[in-house]
Motif scaffolding. Structure first.
Motif, PDB file in Angstrom:
ATOM      1  N   ALA A 108     -23.984   7.963  68.201  1.00 53.75           N
ATOM      2  CA  ALA A 108     -24.005   7.732  69.650  1.00 53.75           C
ATOM      3  C   ALA A 108     -23.523   8.947  70.443  1.00 53.75           C
TER       4      ALA A 108
ATOM      5  N   ASP B 103     -28.975   0.892  71.421  1.00 51.56           N
ATOM      6  CA  ASP B 103     -27.596   1.070  70.924  1.00 51.56           C
ATOM      7  C   ASP B 103     -27.010  -0.253  70.428  1.00 51.56           C
TER       8      ASP B 103
ATOM      9  N   TYR C 273     -24.872  10.214  73.894  1.00 48.89           N
ATOM     10  CA  TYR C 273     -23.966  10.008  75.033  1.00 48.89           C
ATOM     11  C   TYR C 273     -23.823  11.307  75.837  1.00 48.89           C
TER      12      TYR C 273
END
Ligand SMILES: Cc1cc2nc3c(=O)[nH]c(=O)nc-3n(C[C@H](O)[C@H](O)[C@H](O)COP(=O)(O)OP(=O)(O)OC[C@H]3O[C@@H](n4cnc5c(N)ncnc54)[C@H](O)[C@@H]3O)c2cc1C
Length: 383
Positions: free
Chosen positions: A336, A299, A340
């Protein structure tokens, strides 16, 4: 006056500094650590993260450290064994890696310096300097040195989970979730292994990663409710939990421990607005998710590239900086968010099966595609 001051020189900060310096910007890179040095983190880098290292021209430096490439991953859920398929043949890289942070972070810092960033190691940022709501610089000192103030057009907080920059600018936080898991890990020699392993017996997990010099990084984790009981006897509980995972306990008991146990339950889950007047956040400072899916380094690499591109767009006046930074946040979140959500679902689960990893695999593929598109777009820009 610098163009950019980057606070924190590991997975997020050094690549950001390197990319900005390569664009010709005057960059000051600060870290209270000196390099090489370790940090609390296991260190699995998924293929999209390795692809970023390749794109930046630093993968050969990592390969030269004899870090074993990982091409086989085995997940077990009790008796159910699952080997995710390898990346497609045309993926930019086929391997994952699990390099020690002492090695990886030093390679990244060196690449930033080689690109022209000015590095001050052992330098603690103590205060973020502001003019109204605009960040204008930082104040801090090297160990034993006088306090100095440095100014920049932008101050970038790449200073991790407990970011001083974030604490000063108080960014909006969203999609926040509590800590779900804890983990303890150590390094072992004479630990037989074949690729990376993730074991998910009910209510706990074990990770086994091959790293330098034939050693294995072995982590044992569980739901956060068990953290305080676990830490009353870390070694005893680590071994007891390892024994509950078929073959891991056996191998640990036949291996030699090389280092002390390290662990945490400080694993909050959040997104933060990553920019504002005179400041930006990247890496854990701007976005944090549970460690269970080993995503933080990958990330950080992705967001370093997105942020450096956005700042360059703004500073070079290809578009207004604010518009470029809005796009940085949107692009980050677009990729993301599914990772997530999948990570939080995996972390919070009492019991897991391969089906819980399907959304994770899809989201990881999307990240891979995005990173390839970013690299392709760069090739199309005339020099
Ligand atoms: C137990 C554990 C296991 C993990 N396992 C994995 C894994 O397998 N794979 C994975 O991808 N991720 C993993 N992670 C997550 C990963 O470690 C982080 O996501 C990653 O390190 C974030 O990089 P960063 O550059 O944002 O921050 P960091 O790596 O935390 O670096 C921040 C830097 O900022 C510096 N700094 C902070 N404050 C100041 C200051 N005031 N002045 C100067 N310098 C400052 C610090 O010294 C530090 O060097 C794990 C994390 C933990 C805790």
């Amino acid at each position: 006056m610098y163009d950019a001051i980057v606070v924190g020189a590991r997975c997020a900060g050094s690549p950001t500094a390197m990319l900005l310096a390569r664009q010709g910007y005057r960059v000051l890179l600060l870290d209270k650590s000196t390099f090489p040095s370790d940090i609390m983190s296991t260190h699995y880098i998924h293929q999209p993260g390795v692809a970023m290292l390749k794109r930046w021209g630093v993968l050969d430096a990592l390969r030269a450290t004899n870090c074993p490439p990982i091409t086989k991953v085995t997940l077990t859920f009790g008796d159910v064994v699952f080997n995710p398929p390898p990346p497609p043949d045309d993926a930019p890289v086929q391997e994952a890696f699990c390099p020690r942070r002492t090695v990886l972070d030093k390679i990244l810092v060196d690449a930033a310096v080689e690109a022209g960033a000015e590095l001050r190691e052992g330098f603690s940022v103590r205060e973020i300097v502001m003019d109204g709501d605009r960040v204008t610089g930082v104040r801090g000192a090297a160990k034993g040195g006088a306090t100095v103030t440095e100014e920049a057009r932008i101050v970038i907080g790449a200073d991790g989970l407990h970011s001083k920059v974030a604490a000063a600018v108080k960014p909006a936080e969203y999609d926040t979730k509590p800590t779900f898991t804890f983990a303890y890990y150590s390094y072992w020699s004479d630990f037989p292994l074949d690729g990376a392993e993730l074991h998910f017996p009910e209510g706990r997990y074990a990770i086994v990663f091959p790293t330098h010099d034939g050693s294995a990084c072995v982590g044992i984790g569980g739901l956060t409710e068990g953290f305080h009981e676990f830490r009353k006897d870390i070694e005893g509980n680590y071994l007891k939990e390892a024994d509950a995972v078929p073959t891991v306990g056996e191998r640990v008991r036949g291996a030699k421990r090389l280092e002390r146990f390290v662990g945490t339950n400080d694993q909050p889950n959040y997104f933060r607005k990553p920019y504002g007047p005179g400041w930006a956040l990247v890496g854990d400072a701007g976005y944090h998710r549970d460690l269970v899916t080993g995503l933080g380094i990958t990330d950080a690499f992705r967001d370093a590239q997105l942020l450096a591109d956005a700042i360059d767009d703004g500073f070079a006046e290809r578009r207004p900086l604010d518009e470029a930074m809005t796009a940085y946040e949107q692009r980050r979140n677009e990729v993301a968010k599914p990772l997530y959500d999948a990570t939080c679902d995996i972390a919070a689960a009492e019991k897991l099966g391969p089906e819980q990893f399907a959304p994770f695999a899809v989201a990881m593929q999307a990240m891979q595609t995005m990173m390839v598109e970013m690299a392709d777009a760069e090739k199309e820009v005339p020099a």
